[in-house]
Design a protein around this motif. Structure first.
Motif, short mmCIF file in Angstrom:
data_model
loop_
_atom_site.label_atom_id
_atom_site.label_comp_id
_atom_site.label_asym_id
_atom_site.label_seq_id
_atom_site.Cartn_x
_atom_site.Cartn_y
_atom_site.Cartn_z
N VAL A 128 -13.22 -8.65 13.33
CA VAL A 128 -12.55 -7.83 12.32
C VAL A 128 -11.21 -7.39 12.88
O VAL A 128 -11.12 -6.98 14.04
CB VAL A 128 -13.42 -6.60 11.96
N LYS A 129 -10.16 -7.44 12.07
CA LYS A 129 -8.83 -7.04 12.51
C LYS A 129 -8.48 -5.61 12.10
O LYS A 129 -7.85 -4.87 12.84
CB LYS A 129 -7.77 -8.00 11.94
N THR A 130 -8.90 -5.23 10.87
CA THR A 130 -8.57 -3.90 10.34
C THR A 130 -9.80 -3.29 9.69
O THR A 130 -10.43 -3.91 8.83
CB THR A 130 -7.43 -3.98 9.31
N ARG A 198 -11.80 0.46 -2.53
CA ARG A 198 -10.81 -0.39 -3.18
C ARG A 198 -9.91 -1.07 -2.15
O ARG A 198 -9.59 -2.26 -2.27
CB ARG A 198 -9.97 0.44 -4.17
N LEU A 199 -9.48 -0.33 -1.15
CA LEU A 199 -8.64 -0.91 -0.10
C LEU A 199 -9.36 -2.05 0.61
O LEU A 199 -8.75 -3.07 0.96
CB LEU A 199 -8.26 0.17 0.92
N ALA A 200 -10.66 -1.89 0.79
CA ALA A 200 -11.44 -2.88 1.54
C ALA A 200 -11.64 -4.17 0.76
O ALA A 200 -12.20 -5.13 1.31
CB ALA A 200 -12.79 -2.29 1.94
N THR A 201 -11.18 -4.22 -0.47
CA THR A 201 -11.23 -5.48 -1.22
C THR A 201 -10.00 -6.34 -0.93
O THR A 201 -9.95 -7.51 -1.31
CB THR A 201 -11.29 -5.23 -2.75
N LEU A 202 -9.01 -5.77 -0.25
CA LEU A 202 -7.79 -6.51 0.07
C LEU A 202 -8.04 -7.46 1.23
O LEU A 202 -8.86 -7.19 2.11
CB LEU A 202 -6.66 -5.54 0.42
N ASP A 421 -2.25 2.52 -7.70
CA ASP A 421 -1.87 1.11 -7.59
C ASP A 421 -1.80 0.74 -6.11
O ASP A 421 -1.02 1.33 -5.35
CB ASP A 421 -0.52 0.89 -8.26
N LEU A 422 -2.62 -0.20 -5.68
CA LEU A 422 -2.68 -0.57 -4.26
C LEU A 422 -1.37 -1.17 -3.78
O LEU A 422 -1.09 -1.17 -2.57
CB LEU A 422 -3.84 -1.54 -4.01
N ASP A 427 3.21 -1.22 2.34
CA ASP A 427 3.95 -1.03 3.59
C ASP A 427 3.08 -0.35 4.65
O ASP A 427 3.18 -0.65 5.83
CB ASP A 427 5.18 -0.16 3.34
N VAL A 428 2.20 0.57 4.21
CA VAL A 428 1.30 1.26 5.15
C VAL A 428 0.31 0.28 5.76
O VAL A 428 -0.08 0.43 6.94
CB VAL A 428 0.56 2.40 4.42
N LEU A 429 -0.11 -0.70 5.00
CA LEU A 429 -1.18 -1.59 5.43
C LEU A 429 -0.71 -2.79 6.24
O LEU A 429 -1.51 -3.59 6.69
CB LEU A 429 -1.96 -2.09 4.19
N LYS A 430 0.61 -2.91 6.44
CA LYS A 430 1.13 -4.05 7.19
C LYS A 430 0.72 -3.97 8.66
O LYS A 430 0.69 -2.88 9.24
CB LYS A 430 2.65 -4.09 7.08
#
Length: 430
Positions: A128-130, A198-202, A421-422, A427-430
Protein backbone atom coordinates in the motif's frame (compact mmCIF):
# COMPACT_ATOMS: atom_id res chain seq x y z
CA UNK A 1 12.78 -1.68 8.90
CA UNK A 2 13.45 -4.77 6.84
CA UNK A 3 10.61 -6.00 4.65
CA UNK A 4 10.63 -9.56 3.45
CA UNK A 5 7.47 -10.10 1.44
CA UNK A 6 8.56 -13.61 0.50
CA UNK A 7 8.84 -14.77 4.12
CA UNK A 8 6.27 -17.40 5.14
CA UNK A 9 3.34 -16.06 7.09
CA UNK A 10 2.50 -17.46 10.52
CA UNK A 11 -1.22 -16.71 10.11
CA UNK A 12 -4.24 -17.02 7.88
CA UNK A 13 -7.13 -14.58 7.45
CA UNK A 14 -10.52 -16.29 7.44
CA UNK A 15 -13.98 -14.91 6.68
CA UNK A 16 -16.41 -15.54 9.54
CA UNK A 17 -19.28 -15.71 7.07
CA UNK A 18 -18.26 -18.28 4.47
CA UNK A 19 -15.04 -19.48 6.18
CA UNK A 20 -12.98 -18.76 3.06
CA UNK A 21 -9.24 -18.22 3.45
CA UNK A 22 -8.54 -14.76 1.99
CA UNK A 23 -4.86 -14.66 3.00
CA UNK A 24 -2.45 -13.38 0.40
CA UNK A 25 -4.93 -11.28 -1.56
CA UNK A 26 -3.40 -8.01 -0.37
CA UNK A 27 -4.62 -5.59 2.31
CA UNK A 28 -7.71 -7.68 3.04
CA UNK A 29 -10.65 -5.91 4.71
CA UNK A 30 -13.68 -7.85 3.44
CA UNK A 31 -14.69 -11.08 1.79
CA UNK A 32 -17.08 -10.93 -1.15
CA UNK A 33 -19.66 -13.13 0.59
CA UNK A 34 -21.36 -10.38 2.57
CA UNK A 35 -21.83 -9.08 6.09
CA UNK A 36 -19.07 -10.70 8.17
CA UNK A 37 -15.75 -9.71 9.70
CA UNK A 38 -12.49 -11.35 8.76
CA UNK A 39 -10.47 -12.93 11.58
CA UNK A 40 -6.82 -13.90 11.93
CA UNK A 41 -6.02 -17.54 12.70
CA UNK A 42 -2.48 -18.00 13.98
CA UNK A 43 -0.27 -21.00 13.36
CA UNK A 44 0.86 -21.17 16.99
CA UNK A 45 -2.02 -22.06 19.29
CA UNK A 46 0.05 -21.26 22.36
CA UNK A 47 1.20 -17.68 22.84
CA UNK A 48 4.93 -17.17 22.59
CA UNK A 49 6.03 -14.00 24.41
CA UNK A 50 9.45 -12.63 23.47
CA UNK A 51 11.78 -10.62 25.70
CA UNK A 52 11.01 -7.38 23.86
CA UNK A 53 9.62 -4.48 25.88
CA UNK A 54 7.28 -3.27 23.13
CA UNK A 55 3.94 -4.61 21.91
CA UNK A 56 5.95 -6.68 19.42
CA UNK A 57 6.63 -9.12 22.26
CA UNK A 58 3.30 -10.58 21.05
CA UNK A 59 4.35 -10.75 17.37
CA UNK A 60 3.36 -14.44 17.22
CA UNK A 61 -0.25 -13.18 17.41
CA UNK A 62 0.09 -10.09 15.21
CA UNK A 63 -0.65 -10.30 11.45
CA UNK A 64 2.64 -9.03 10.06
CA UNK A 65 5.82 -10.76 8.91
CA UNK A 66 8.21 -8.06 10.15
CA UNK A 67 8.11 -5.42 12.89
CA UNK A 68 8.27 -1.66 13.06
CA UNK A 69 10.69 0.00 15.45
CA UNK A 70 8.01 1.13 17.91
CA UNK A 71 8.56 0.90 21.66
CA UNK A 72 5.22 1.30 23.46
CA UNK A 73 2.84 -1.29 24.88
CA UNK A 74 -0.06 -1.71 27.27
CA UNK A 75 0.90 -1.87 30.95
CA UNK A 76 -1.10 -3.84 33.52
CA UNK A 77 -0.87 -3.17 37.25
CA UNK A 78 -2.90 -4.06 40.31
CA UNK A 79 -5.00 -1.17 41.60
CA UNK A 80 -4.87 -0.11 45.22
CA UNK A 81 -6.73 3.18 45.67
CA UNK A 82 -9.55 2.75 43.15
CA UNK A 83 -9.91 -0.91 44.12
CA UNK A 84 -10.21 -0.02 47.79
CA UNK A 85 -12.84 2.62 47.01
CA UNK A 86 -14.90 0.04 45.10
CA UNK A 87 -14.31 -2.82 47.54
CA UNK A 88 -12.61 -5.05 44.94
CA UNK A 89 -9.83 -7.46 45.90
CA UNK A 90 -8.45 -8.07 42.42
CA UNK A 91 -8.93 -5.00 40.26
CA UNK A 92 -6.27 -4.66 37.58
CA UNK A 93 -5.76 -1.61 35.39
CA UNK A 94 -4.60 -1.85 31.79
CA UNK A 95 -3.06 1.57 31.41
CA UNK A 96 -2.61 2.73 27.84
CA UNK A 97 -0.97 6.11 27.85
CA UNK A 98 1.99 8.05 29.18
CA UNK A 99 3.06 7.29 32.74
CA UNK A 100 6.84 6.66 32.83
CA UNK A 101 6.74 5.74 36.52
CA UNK A 102 4.67 2.70 35.49
CA UNK A 103 6.80 2.08 32.37
CA UNK A 104 3.88 3.28 30.26
CA UNK A 105 5.30 5.19 27.29
CA UNK A 106 2.54 5.43 24.68
CA UNK A 107 3.36 9.01 23.68
CA UNK A 108 0.04 9.74 22.01
CA UNK A 109 -1.60 8.85 25.35
CA UNK A 110 -4.05 6.40 23.78
CA UNK A 111 -4.39 2.68 23.13
CA UNK A 112 -4.89 3.61 19.48
CA UNK A 113 -1.09 3.52 19.47
CA UNK A 114 -1.43 -0.28 19.70
CA UNK A 115 -3.47 -0.31 16.47
CA UNK A 116 -1.26 1.80 14.26
CA UNK A 117 2.08 -0.12 14.21
CA UNK A 118 0.69 -3.49 13.01
CA UNK A 119 -1.68 -1.72 10.61
CA UNK A 120 1.09 0.39 9.09
CA UNK A 121 3.41 -2.62 8.84
CA UNK A 122 0.66 -4.74 7.28
CA UNK A 123 -0.04 -1.97 4.77
CA UNK A 124 3.65 -1.76 3.83
CA UNK A 125 3.88 -5.54 3.42
CA UNK A 126 0.78 -5.38 1.20
CA UNK A 127 2.52 -2.69 -0.92
CA UNK A 128 0.00 0.00 0.00
CA UNK A 129 1.34 3.46 -0.87
CA UNK A 130 -1.25 5.75 0.74
CA UNK A 131 -3.54 4.96 3.69
CA UNK A 132 -6.69 6.97 4.49
CA UNK A 133 -7.57 7.35 8.19
CA UNK A 134 -10.72 9.09 9.48
CA UNK A 135 -10.54 10.21 13.11
CA UNK A 136 -11.66 12.80 15.64
CA UNK A 137 -8.30 12.73 17.39
CA UNK A 138 -6.79 9.67 19.02
CA UNK A 139 -6.54 7.41 15.96
CA UNK A 140 -5.15 10.20 13.78
CA UNK A 141 -2.53 11.01 16.42
CA UNK A 142 -1.51 7.37 16.70
CA UNK A 143 -1.13 6.79 12.96
CA UNK A 144 0.66 10.12 12.46
CA UNK A 145 3.03 9.27 15.33
CA UNK A 146 3.83 5.86 13.86
CA UNK A 147 4.50 7.30 10.41
CA UNK A 148 6.55 10.17 11.87
CA UNK A 149 8.80 8.02 14.08
CA UNK A 150 9.55 5.05 11.82
CA UNK A 151 11.37 4.68 8.53
CA UNK A 152 8.26 3.75 6.56
CA UNK A 153 7.60 5.53 3.25
CA UNK A 154 3.84 5.05 3.67
CA UNK A 155 1.81 8.20 3.01
CA UNK A 156 -1.07 9.07 5.29
CA UNK A 157 -4.21 11.05 4.47
CA UNK A 158 -5.99 12.03 7.69
CA UNK A 159 -9.63 13.12 7.61
CA UNK A 160 -10.70 14.96 10.76
CA UNK A 161 -12.94 17.67 12.19
CA UNK A 162 -12.17 21.33 12.67
CA UNK A 163 -13.90 21.12 16.05
CA UNK A 164 -11.38 18.49 17.18
CA UNK A 165 -8.23 19.97 15.66
CA UNK A 166 -6.77 20.70 19.09
CA UNK A 167 -6.39 16.94 19.61
CA UNK A 168 -4.15 16.57 16.56
CA UNK A 169 -0.82 17.10 18.28
CA UNK A 170 2.32 14.96 18.25
CA UNK A 171 5.35 14.67 20.55
CA UNK A 172 7.55 15.16 17.47
CA UNK A 173 7.36 17.19 14.25
CA UNK A 174 4.84 15.63 11.84
CA UNK A 175 6.21 13.71 8.87
CA UNK A 176 6.01 15.29 5.43
CA UNK A 177 4.19 12.10 4.39
CA UNK A 178 1.06 13.27 6.27
CA UNK A 179 -1.80 15.28 4.72
CA UNK A 180 -4.69 16.52 6.87
CA UNK A 181 -8.16 17.29 5.52
CA UNK A 182 -10.64 18.75 8.03
CA UNK A 183 -14.40 19.10 7.82
CA UNK A 184 -15.73 22.42 9.05
CA UNK A 185 -17.83 22.76 12.21
CA UNK A 186 -21.26 21.15 12.09
CA UNK A 187 -19.91 17.81 10.90
CA UNK A 188 -19.26 14.81 13.15
CA UNK A 189 -17.12 11.65 13.22
CA UNK A 190 -19.43 9.74 10.88
CA UNK A 191 -19.14 12.58 8.35
CA UNK A 192 -15.35 12.24 8.52
CA UNK A 193 -15.71 8.50 7.93
CA UNK A 194 -17.99 9.15 4.96
CA UNK A 195 -15.46 11.51 3.36
CA UNK A 196 -12.62 9.08 4.10
CA UNK A 197 -14.54 6.26 2.40
CA UNK A 198 -15.08 8.43 -0.67
CA UNK A 199 -11.39 9.33 -0.82
CA UNK A 200 -10.47 5.65 -0.61
CA UNK A 201 -12.27 5.02 -3.90
CA UNK A 202 -9.60 7.06 -5.70
CA UNK A 203 -6.73 5.22 -7.40
CA UNK A 204 -3.83 4.49 -5.07
CA UNK A 205 -5.69 5.34 -1.84
CA UNK A 206 -6.62 2.52 0.54
CA UNK A 207 -8.90 2.84 3.60
CA UNK A 208 -7.33 1.93 6.92
CA UNK A 209 -10.42 -0.18 7.56
CA UNK A 210 -11.50 0.49 11.14
CA UNK A 211 -13.17 -2.52 12.74
CA UNK A 212 -12.79 -4.47 9.49
CA UNK A 213 -9.00 -4.38 9.83
CA UNK A 214 -7.57 -7.51 11.51
CA UNK A 215 -4.26 -5.78 12.27
CA UNK A 216 -6.04 -3.00 14.11
CA UNK A 217 -8.09 -5.43 16.20
CA UNK A 218 -5.18 -7.76 16.96
CA UNK A 219 -3.05 -4.79 18.00
CA UNK A 220 -5.75 -3.71 20.44
CA UNK A 221 -6.04 -7.32 21.55
CA UNK A 222 -2.57 -7.10 23.08
CA UNK A 223 -4.27 -5.32 26.00
CA UNK A 224 -5.89 -8.63 26.95
CA UNK A 225 -2.70 -10.59 26.23
CA UNK A 226 -0.58 -8.27 28.37
CA UNK A 227 -3.07 -8.53 31.22
CA UNK A 228 -3.21 -12.33 31.08
CA UNK A 229 0.58 -12.62 31.05
CA UNK A 230 0.96 -10.11 33.90
CA UNK A 231 -1.80 -11.52 36.12
CA UNK A 232 -1.07 -15.13 35.18
CA UNK A 233 -4.63 -15.69 34.01
CA UNK A 234 -7.38 -14.02 32.03
CA UNK A 235 -9.78 -11.80 34.03
CA UNK A 236 -13.36 -12.70 34.87
CA UNK A 237 -14.58 -9.26 33.76
CA UNK A 238 -13.34 -6.75 31.18
CA UNK A 239 -14.49 -3.09 31.17
CA UNK A 240 -14.09 -0.66 28.28
CA UNK A 241 -15.94 2.25 26.67
CA UNK A 242 -16.75 1.80 22.98
CA UNK A 243 -17.59 3.98 19.99
CA UNK A 244 -17.08 1.73 16.98
CA UNK A 245 -16.90 -1.36 19.20
CA UNK A 246 -13.51 -2.40 17.78
CA UNK A 247 -11.80 -2.62 21.17
CA UNK A 248 -14.51 -4.84 22.61
CA UNK A 249 -14.34 -7.19 19.63
CA UNK A 250 -10.54 -7.26 19.95
CA UNK A 251 -10.73 -8.24 23.63
CA UNK A 252 -13.15 -11.06 22.79
CA UNK A 253 -10.99 -12.39 19.97
CA UNK A 254 -7.87 -12.30 22.16
CA UNK A 255 -9.80 -14.19 24.85
CA UNK A 256 -10.77 -16.87 22.35
CA UNK A 257 -7.10 -17.33 21.48
CA UNK A 258 -6.15 -17.51 25.15
CA UNK A 259 -8.81 -20.17 25.70
CA UNK A 260 -7.39 -22.18 22.82
CA UNK A 261 -3.92 -21.77 24.37
CA UNK A 262 -5.22 -23.41 27.56
CA UNK A 263 -2.74 -21.90 30.03
CA UNK A 264 -4.47 -18.61 30.91
CA UNK A 265 -8.14 -19.42 30.55
CA UNK A 266 -10.37 -22.39 31.16
CA UNK A 267 -14.14 -22.39 30.95
CA UNK A 268 -16.02 -19.08 30.74
CA UNK A 269 -14.58 -16.31 28.61
CA UNK A 270 -14.04 -12.91 30.29
CA UNK A 271 -17.38 -11.15 30.47
CA UNK A 272 -17.39 -7.98 28.37
CA UNK A 273 -18.71 -4.85 30.08
CA UNK A 274 -18.93 -2.21 27.36
CA UNK A 275 -20.11 1.35 27.91
CA UNK A 276 -21.33 4.36 25.97
CA UNK A 277 -21.76 8.01 26.88
CA UNK A 278 -25.25 9.48 27.24
CA UNK A 279 -27.13 10.81 25.38
CA UNK A 280 -25.59 8.96 22.38
CA UNK A 281 -25.90 5.24 23.17
CA UNK A 282 -27.01 3.28 20.05
CA UNK A 283 -25.35 -0.03 20.99
CA UNK A 284 -26.59 0.17 24.58
CA UNK A 285 -30.12 0.82 23.32
CA UNK A 286 -30.14 -2.02 20.78
CA UNK A 287 -28.48 -4.56 23.11
CA UNK A 288 -30.86 -3.91 25.98
CA UNK A 289 -33.81 -4.29 23.60
CA UNK A 290 -32.34 -7.69 22.57
CA UNK A 291 -31.95 -6.51 18.97
CA UNK A 292 -29.08 -7.43 16.68
CA UNK A 293 -29.86 -4.51 14.35
CA UNK A 294 -29.48 -0.88 15.36
CA UNK A 295 -32.59 1.09 14.38
CA UNK A 296 -31.51 4.74 13.97
CA UNK A 297 -35.01 6.06 14.66
CA UNK A 298 -35.09 4.26 18.02
CA UNK A 299 -31.47 3.90 19.08
CA UNK A 300 -30.03 7.25 17.98
CA UNK A 301 -32.77 9.76 17.26
CA UNK A 302 -31.43 13.24 16.53
CA UNK A 303 -27.92 11.79 16.50
CA UNK A 304 -26.00 14.96 15.65
CA UNK A 305 -27.55 16.92 18.49
CA UNK A 306 -26.86 14.08 20.94
CA UNK A 307 -23.24 13.81 19.80
CA UNK A 308 -22.66 17.52 20.48
CA UNK A 309 -23.56 16.91 24.14
CA UNK A 310 -20.98 14.15 24.73
CA UNK A 311 -18.20 14.43 27.28
CA UNK A 312 -16.36 11.63 25.41
CA UNK A 313 -16.86 12.70 21.80
CA UNK A 314 -14.62 9.90 20.49
CA UNK A 315 -17.49 7.52 21.32
CA UNK A 316 -19.68 9.01 18.61
CA UNK A 317 -19.61 6.51 15.75
CA UNK A 318 -23.01 6.31 14.05
CA UNK A 319 -22.08 3.10 12.21
CA UNK A 320 -20.48 0.84 14.82
CA UNK A 321 -19.45 -2.77 14.18
CA UNK A 322 -22.42 -4.04 16.17
CA UNK A 323 -24.67 -6.08 13.86
CA UNK A 324 -22.06 -7.61 11.56
CA UNK A 325 -21.19 -11.29 12.10
CA UNK A 326 -18.25 -11.37 14.49
CA UNK A 327 -19.11 -7.90 15.81
CA UNK A 328 -20.17 -6.44 19.16
CA UNK A 329 -23.52 -8.22 19.35
CA UNK A 330 -21.83 -11.62 18.91
CA UNK A 331 -19.06 -10.69 21.35
CA UNK A 332 -21.54 -9.71 24.07
CA UNK A 333 -23.67 -12.80 23.46
CA UNK A 334 -20.69 -15.18 23.55
CA UNK A 335 -19.31 -13.73 26.79
CA UNK A 336 -22.61 -13.14 28.60
CA UNK A 337 -21.75 -9.45 28.50
CA UNK A 338 -23.43 -6.21 29.52
CA UNK A 339 -23.70 -2.69 28.16
CA UNK A 340 -23.87 0.51 30.19
CA UNK A 341 -25.04 4.07 29.58
CA UNK A 342 -22.94 6.64 31.48
CA UNK A 343 -23.88 10.28 31.96
CA UNK A 344 -21.40 13.13 31.56
CA UNK A 345 -21.54 13.82 35.29
CA UNK A 346 -20.86 10.19 36.16
CA UNK A 347 -17.87 10.14 33.81
CA UNK A 348 -16.42 13.39 35.15
CA UNK A 349 -16.80 12.14 38.72
CA UNK A 350 -15.04 8.88 37.81
CA UNK A 351 -12.20 10.81 36.14
CA UNK A 352 -11.64 12.94 39.26
CA UNK A 353 -11.86 9.92 41.55
CA UNK A 354 -9.44 7.88 39.46
CA UNK A 355 -6.87 10.67 39.34
CA UNK A 356 -7.17 11.28 43.09
CA UNK A 357 -6.84 7.58 43.97
CA UNK A 358 -4.45 6.30 41.30
CA UNK A 359 -2.41 9.44 40.65
CA UNK A 360 -2.83 9.95 36.90
CA UNK A 361 -5.23 11.82 34.63
CA UNK A 362 -7.36 9.76 32.22
CA UNK A 363 -9.14 10.68 28.99
CA UNK A 364 -12.96 11.03 28.84
CA UNK A 365 -13.55 7.62 27.19
CA UNK A 366 -11.55 5.90 29.94
CA UNK A 367 -13.58 7.83 32.51
CA UNK A 368 -16.77 6.45 30.93
CA UNK A 369 -15.38 2.93 31.39
CA UNK A 370 -14.41 3.67 35.00
CA UNK A 371 -17.91 4.99 35.67
CA UNK A 372 -19.43 1.82 34.22
CA UNK A 373 -17.33 -0.24 36.63
CA UNK A 374 -18.69 1.89 39.46
CA UNK A 375 -22.23 1.20 38.20
CA UNK A 376 -21.56 -2.54 38.06
CA UNK A 377 -20.24 -2.60 41.62
CA UNK A 378 -23.17 -0.52 42.90
CA UNK A 379 -25.60 -2.90 41.20
CA UNK A 380 -23.80 -5.94 42.64
CA UNK A 381 -22.90 -7.22 39.18
CA UNK A 382 -19.44 -8.30 40.31
CA UNK A 383 -18.31 -10.62 43.07
CA UNK A 384 -15.71 -8.82 45.17
CA UNK A 385 -13.34 -11.79 44.70
CA UNK A 386 -13.55 -11.75 40.90
CA UNK A 387 -10.55 -10.70 38.82
CA UNK A 388 -11.56 -7.48 37.06
CA UNK A 389 -9.70 -5.70 34.26
CA UNK A 390 -10.42 -2.03 33.56
CA UNK A 391 -9.06 -0.85 30.23
CA UNK A 392 -7.92 2.74 30.68
CA UNK A 393 -7.80 3.46 26.97
CA UNK A 394 -5.92 6.72 27.38
CA UNK A 395 -4.25 8.81 30.03
CA UNK A 396 -1.26 10.86 31.07
CA UNK A 397 -1.91 13.77 28.69
CA UNK A 398 -1.07 16.34 31.37
CA UNK A 399 2.16 14.53 32.26
CA UNK A 400 3.18 14.12 28.61
CA UNK A 401 2.71 17.84 27.89
CA UNK A 402 4.76 18.70 30.96
CA UNK A 403 7.60 16.41 29.86
CA UNK A 404 7.68 16.97 26.09
CA UNK A 405 7.25 19.67 23.49
CA UNK A 406 4.23 18.98 21.31
CA UNK A 407 3.64 19.90 17.68
CA UNK A 408 0.30 20.63 16.00
CA UNK A 409 -0.66 18.83 12.79
CA UNK A 410 -1.79 21.66 10.53
CA UNK A 411 -4.67 21.24 8.05
CA UNK A 412 -3.77 21.17 4.38
CA UNK A 413 -7.34 21.98 3.38
CA UNK A 414 -10.75 22.61 4.94
CA UNK A 415 -13.97 21.37 3.33
CA UNK A 416 -17.59 22.08 4.17
CA UNK A 417 -19.23 18.68 3.83
CA UNK A 418 -18.44 14.98 3.27
CA UNK A 419 -19.85 14.98 -0.26
CA UNK A 420 -17.48 17.73 -1.41
CA UNK A 421 -16.13 17.48 -4.96
CA UNK A 422 -13.04 15.27 -4.70
CA UNK A 423 -11.43 17.25 -7.52
CA UNK A 424 -10.97 20.08 -4.98
CA UNK A 425 -8.65 17.82 -2.99
CA UNK A 426 -6.41 16.81 -5.88
CA UNK A 427 -3.43 18.96 -4.86
CA UNK A 428 -3.54 17.66 -1.26
CA UNK A 429 -3.52 14.05 -2.42
CA UNK A 430 -0.51 14.32 -4.74
Amino acid sequence: MDINNSAPKHYKIICLGCHSDVSGTGYELRCGCGNALLRTVYQDHQLEVTAEESMWRFSAWLPTVDKLSTCGRSVTYKSEGFARELGLKDLFISFNGYWPEKNAILETCSFKELESPPTVQRAVESKVKTLVVSSVGNTARAFAHTVSTTSTDLKLVLVGLESAIGKLWLPEPPSENIALIVLQRGNDYSDAIALGNRLATLPGLIPEGGAMNVARRDGMGTVMLEAAVTIGRAPNHYFQAVGSGTGGIAAWEASLRLKRDGRFLEGQLPKLHLSQNLPFVPMFSAWNAHRRIIDPSIDMPDAKRSIKKLYADVLSNRNPAYSIKGGVFDALKDTGGHMYAVSNNEARRAARLFEDLEGIDIVPAAAVAAASLMQAVANRGIDDLDVVLLNVTGGGVQKLKEDKECYQIRPDIRVTKPDTDLAELRDVLK
